[in-house]
Design an enzyme around this catalytic site. Sequence first.
Site, mmCIF file in Angstrom:
data_model
loop_
_atom_site.group_PDB
_atom_site.id
_atom_site.type_symbol
_atom_site.label_atom_id
_atom_site.label_comp_id
_atom_site.label_asym_id
_atom_site.label_seq_id
_atom_site.Cartn_x
_atom_site.Cartn_y
_atom_site.Cartn_z
ATOM 1 N N GLU A 56 -47.301 24.922 -45.593
ATOM 2 C CA GLU A 56 -47.793 25.954 -46.397
ATOM 3 C C GLU A 56 -48.526 26.912 -46.117
ATOM 4 O O GLU A 56 -48.565 28.013 -46.397
ATOM 5 C CB GLU A 56 -47.864 25.069 -47.787
ATOM 6 C CG GLU A 56 -47.042 23.990 -48.376
ATOM 7 C CD GLU A 56 -47.232 22.685 -47.697
ATOM 8 O OE1 GLU A 56 -46.952 21.785 -48.344
ATOM 9 O OE2 GLU A 56 -47.706 22.482 -46.508
ATOM 10 N N CYS A 84 -50.157 18.957 -50.420
ATOM 11 C CA CYS A 84 -51.306 18.205 -50.548
ATOM 12 C C CYS A 84 -52.160 18.956 -51.445
ATOM 13 O O CYS A 84 -52.009 19.893 -51.548
ATOM 14 C CB CYS A 84 -51.758 18.015 -49.144
ATOM 15 S SG CYS A 84 -52.677 19.353 -48.327
#
Length: 173
Positions: A56, A84
């Site tokens: 990401e 996360c």
Amino acid sequence: MTEEKIKYMKKAIACARRALKGGEVPIGAVVVYEGKVIGRGYNRRLKTQLASAHAEMMAIDAACRKLGSWRLPGAEIYVTLEPCPMCMGAILNARIDKLYFGAYEQKGRSFTDELANANLLNHTVAVEGGVLREECSAMITDFFSDMREREKRRKEEEKTRNAREENEREEKE
């Protein structure tokens, strides 16, 4: 599930395969803006030895460079695994509008919904999980199964080698 979501998640899966080829945990991400992929990323923590080298983060950084701004309003991000907390923070900070992910993080460490709706930084993110869930989950499950099997074989080989060396020492005495 729309064809568009499938199309972009498949692009994220292609990124995850690049991570897998490099021996990394197979997680991939793409940032989409106005119907075009403007950022791609895949896990590169082992290669870079950077804790922040998540798929990401790589995709968001590429998208920011492409648009020349740290803000990405109107953008969507597609990720093969539920992000996360660090990556959710980056998604929020970049003002990305929508997050689509494939596999759910099974150990409850992501806090995706809580962070997405907390209105941190005066921004919330729409979240949809389970896009191509089976394919994304299988890739990650297979990776860790293979890793455990390799580790088991390595330990068995080490045990055999140590026993052989011990036998050789005893024969010399």
